[in-house]
Design a protein around this motif. Structure first.
Motif, PDB file in Angstrom:
ATOM      1  N   ASP A 114       0.781  -1.192  -0.182  1.00 30.89           N
ATOM      2  CA  ASP A 114      -0.217   0.011   0.017  1.00 30.89           C
ATOM      3  C   ASP A 114       0.954   1.243   0.111  1.00 30.89           C
ATOM      4  O   ASP A 114       0.344   2.504  -0.598  1.00 30.89           O
ATOM      5  CB  ASP A 114      -0.732  -0.004   1.317  1.00 30.89           C
ATOM      6  N   ILE A 115       2.172   1.257   0.626  1.00 33.38           N
ATOM      7  CA  ILE A 115       2.993   2.353   0.722  1.00 33.38           C
ATOM      8  C   ILE A 115       3.378   2.624  -0.787  1.00 33.38           C
ATOM      9  O   ILE A 115       3.507   3.769  -1.298  1.00 33.38           O
ATOM     10  CB  ILE A 115       4.238   2.309   1.284  1.00 33.38           C
ATOM     11  N   VAL A 116       3.643   1.442  -1.560  1.00 31.06           N
ATOM     12  CA  VAL A 116       4.076   1.530  -2.824  1.00 31.06           C
ATOM     13  C   VAL A 116       3.025   2.229  -3.703  1.00 31.06           C
ATOM     14  O   VAL A 116       3.196   3.094  -4.695  1.00 31.06           O
ATOM     15  CB  VAL A 116       4.391   0.250  -3.453  1.00 31.06           C
ATOM     16  N   ALA A 135       6.213  12.229  -4.632  1.00 34.04           N
ATOM     17  CA  ALA A 135       6.283  10.744  -4.323  1.00 34.04           C
ATOM     18  C   ALA A 135       7.104  10.479  -3.385  1.00 34.04           C
ATOM     19  O   ALA A 135       6.795   9.766  -2.518  1.00 34.04           O
ATOM     20  CB  ALA A 135       6.626  10.183  -5.694  1.00 34.04           C
ATOM     21  N   THR A 136       8.336  11.084  -3.274  1.00 32.69           N
ATOM     22  CA  THR A 136       9.232  10.595  -1.968  1.00 32.69           C
ATOM     23  C   THR A 136       8.467  11.109  -0.610  1.00 32.69           C
ATOM     24  O   THR A 136       8.865  10.291   0.104  1.00 32.69           O
ATOM     25  CB  THR A 136      10.631  11.132  -2.401  1.00 32.69           C
ATOM     26  N   ALA A 137       8.095  12.245  -0.540  1.00 32.06           N
ATOM     27  CA  ALA A 137       7.763  12.607   0.776  1.00 32.06           C
ATOM     28  C   ALA A 137       6.411  12.078   1.142  1.00 32.06           C
ATOM     29  O   ALA A 137       6.312  11.632   2.385  1.00 32.06           O
ATOM     30  CB  ALA A 137       7.192  14.064   0.452  1.00 32.06           C
ATOM     31  N   VAL A 138       5.362  11.437   0.120  1.00 33.51           N
ATOM     32  CA  VAL A 138       4.321  10.849   0.475  1.00 33.51           C
ATOM     33  C   VAL A 138       4.959   9.151   1.081  1.00 33.51           C
ATOM     34  O   VAL A 138       4.247   8.898   1.771  1.00 33.51           O
ATOM     35  CB  VAL A 138       3.355  10.696  -0.699  1.00 33.51           C
ATOM     36  N   SER A 139       5.877   8.745   0.250  1.00 31.62           N
ATOM     37  CA  SER A 139       6.192   7.389   0.635  1.00 31.62           C
ATOM     38  C   SER A 139       6.985   7.617   2.049  1.00 31.62           C
ATOM     39  O   SER A 139       6.713   6.514   3.038  1.00 31.62           O
ATOM     40  CB  SER A 139       7.440   7.051  -0.328  1.00 31.62           C
ATOM     41  N   GLU A 140       7.815   8.619   2.463  1.00 29.06           N
ATOM     42  CA  GLU A 140       8.376   8.516   3.548  1.00 29.06           C
ATOM     43  C   GLU A 140       7.416   8.722   4.914  1.00 29.06           C
ATOM     44  O   GLU A 140       7.444   7.981   5.760  1.00 29.06           O
ATOM     45  CB  GLU A 140       9.234   9.804   3.722  1.00 29.06           C
ATOM     46  N   VAL A 141       6.330   9.553   4.722  1.00 29.11           N
ATOM     47  CA  VAL A 141       5.099   9.803   5.688  1.00 29.11           C
ATOM     48  C   VAL A 141       4.323   8.370   5.970  1.00 29.11           C
ATOM     49  O   VAL A 141       4.098   7.973   6.834  1.00 29.11           O
ATOM     50  CB  VAL A 141       4.425  11.086   5.339  1.00 29.11           C
ATOM     51  N   CYS A 142       4.003   7.606   4.651  1.00 38.89           N
ATOM     52  CA  CYS A 142       3.244   6.799   4.639  1.00 38.89           C
ATOM     53  C   CYS A 142       3.973   5.696   5.342  1.00 38.89           C
ATOM     54  O   CYS A 142       3.552   4.666   6.268  1.00 38.89           O
ATOM     55  CB  CYS A 142       2.819   6.329   3.323  1.00 38.89           C
ATOM     56  N   ARG A 143       5.112   5.236   5.243  1.00 39.66           N
ATOM     57  CA  ARG A 143       5.986   4.414   5.648  1.00 39.66           C
ATOM     58  C   ARG A 143       6.105   4.579   7.395  1.00 39.66           C
ATOM     59  O   ARG A 143       6.183   3.376   8.199  1.00 39.66           O
ATOM     60  CB  ARG A 143       7.555   4.400   5.102  1.00 39.66           C
ATOM     61  N   ARG A 163       0.309   6.860  -6.595  1.00 42.43           N
ATOM     62  CA  ARG A 163      -0.790   7.570  -6.725  1.00 42.43           C
ATOM     63  C   ARG A 163      -0.380   8.928  -6.591  1.00 42.43           C
ATOM     64  O   ARG A 163      -0.860   9.957  -7.294  1.00 42.43           O
ATOM     65  CB  ARG A 163      -1.908   7.141  -5.692  1.00 42.43           C
ATOM     66  N   ALA A 164       0.495   9.360  -5.670  1.00 44.55           N
ATOM     67  CA  ALA A 164       1.140  10.802  -5.569  1.00 44.55           C
ATOM     68  C   ALA A 164       1.590  11.138  -6.745  1.00 44.55           C
ATOM     69  O   ALA A 164       1.545  12.442  -7.315  1.00 44.55           O
ATOM     70  CB  ALA A 164       2.227  10.833  -4.388  1.00 44.55           C
ATOM     71  N   ARG A 165       2.541  10.342  -7.309  1.00 45.48           N
ATOM     72  CA  ARG A 165       3.147  10.605  -8.665  1.00 45.48           C
ATOM     73  C   ARG A 165       2.178  10.898  -9.925  1.00 45.48           C
ATOM     74  O   ARG A 165       2.386  11.884 -10.731  1.00 45.48           O
ATOM     75  CB  ARG A 165       4.208   9.814  -9.258  1.00 45.48           C
TER      76      ARG A 165
END
Length: 389
Positions: free
Chosen positions: A6-8, A32-40, A13-15
């Protein structure tokens, strides 16, 4: 977000949303990177959460706002994390700080009931249609699209990383070239400035020689004396520029060497036959900007000249002491003392004393004179702010 994949998907989705809104490729990667870090972080510390994407107006412009919420225990070290003082073993501090740098705005609300992180990135150009219309169009596209395989997403991340590294390497090379050009320009300007100081020194010496020649031709003792005083003042300016020409620092004058050379010249001028008072110099180590060094040099020239003239007439023996002391509070004290016969009262209104008062005012100094009554010995003190620039 219930699983790693789901993080992926949130990153994908962000990108995609950022791309359809019209963000540049580099901005898409940042979002995309910021969303990935916060979701992780939400998945690692709160066993999951929810990511909501909004398109809305912020400060009159269209912005992408991603809100990541969870029902975890909260972030107790939030202040330390945002101040850069905290790092967990899993890197939560780095993730939040990195996300804040990548986005235009990062807001965090946290408590024992959970945490909400709001990421905002503002679009620099118009969206091209009304926000509701754009969202409806985007939702239709998302409904038809299947999520990319996680392996493909990792490959894309690697490509983005390689592209970013290539951009960084190119910028580094550009900075190195710009730095080399700047260094060459600085060296060239230093050479030109040294040449200016050298030429000014030579021109002042020529003027000094012309004044000296005029003094020798004059039959009036008072005129000769005044011309000699002018020559001495010109020489004090010449020494400043000579010191700057010889120095590695072209903006500041070493006070110790300058004052010693100036006083050596004055003693030679007044005691050509070896008689007269001794002249001793004591200075703290300090460097001054050109303007203050010139004012201070002229001030010392006038005070010491007065001492030679009035305290030790006709080559009388004695002692003149010049001291420069750095005081607490960024202040400088100039003190000139002698053990001669003292300054006569009529000398307190001479051209030299009026120049001393004017120069003391120029350096924002407080002038004190002791012994200006002809009873023996004189002390002149000027306390001023220490302006080194």
């Amino acid at each position: 977000m219930r699983h790693d994949r789901d993080i992926v998907h949130a990153r994908q989705r962000a990108r995609l949303v950022a791309d359809r809104m019209g963000f540049e490729v580099q901005d898409q990667t940042r979002i995309a990177t910021a969303v990935s870090e916060v979701c992780r972080n939400a998945y690692a510390y709160a066993t999951g959460g929810k990511a909501e994407f909004r398109i809305q107006e912020v400060a009159g412009k269209v912005a992408l706002v991603i809100e990541v919420g969870d029902r975890g225990p909260g972030i107790s070290e939030l202040d330390d994390i945002l101040a850069g003082r905290y790092r967990s073993r899993t890197g939560m501090g780095l993730g939040l700080l990195g996300a804040r740098r990548l986005m235009d705005k990062l807001d965090i609300e946290t408590s024992g009931d959970g945490t909400t992180v709001r990421l905002t990135r503002i679009l620099s150009k118009p969206l091209g249609m009304a926000i509701p219309e754009f969202i409806n169009k985007l939702m239709d596209e998302l409904a038809r699209q299947q999520p990319l395989d996680p392996v493909e997403e990792v490959q894309r991340q690697n490509q983005e990383l390689l592209s970013s590294l290539n951009d960084l390497r190119q910028r580094e090379e550009e900075l190195l070239e710009a730095n080399a050009a700047l260094r060459a320009s600085v060296v060239e300007k230093e050479v030109l400035l040294k040449e200016v100081y050298h030429r000014v020194k030579n021109n002042l010496q020529i003027i000094s020689s012309l004044v000296s020649l005029k003094a020798r031709k004059s039959t009036n003792p008072l005129v000769r004396q005044e011309l000699d005083d002018v020559r001495s003042r010109i020489h004090s300016l010449s020494i400043v520029h000579e010191k700057l020409y010889q120095s590695d620092d072209l903006a500041r004058v070493d006070l110790s060497g300058y004052v010693r050379d100036l006083c050596a010249h004055l003693r030679t001028s007044f005691t050509a036959r070896g008689d007269g008072p001794e002249l001793m110099v004591e200075t703290d180590n300090v460097a001054l900007g050109l303007d203050m060094a010139i004012q201070l040099g002229l001030l010392i020239n006038e005070i010491v000249t007065n001492a030679f003239k009035h305290a030790f007439p006709d080559g009388a023996r004695g002692e003149i002491r010049v001291s420069l002391t750095v005081l607490p509070g960024e202040r400088l004290r100039l003190e000139v003392t002698d053990n001669g016969k003292g300054m006569p009262e009529e000398a307190t209104d001479s051209l030299g004393m009026n120049l001393i008062r004017a120069l003391a005012t120029r350096v924002e100094g407080v002038l004190e004179i002791e012994g200006a009554n002809g009873d023996g010995g004189t002390r002149v003190t000027v306390t001023m702010p220490l302006h080194g620039d």
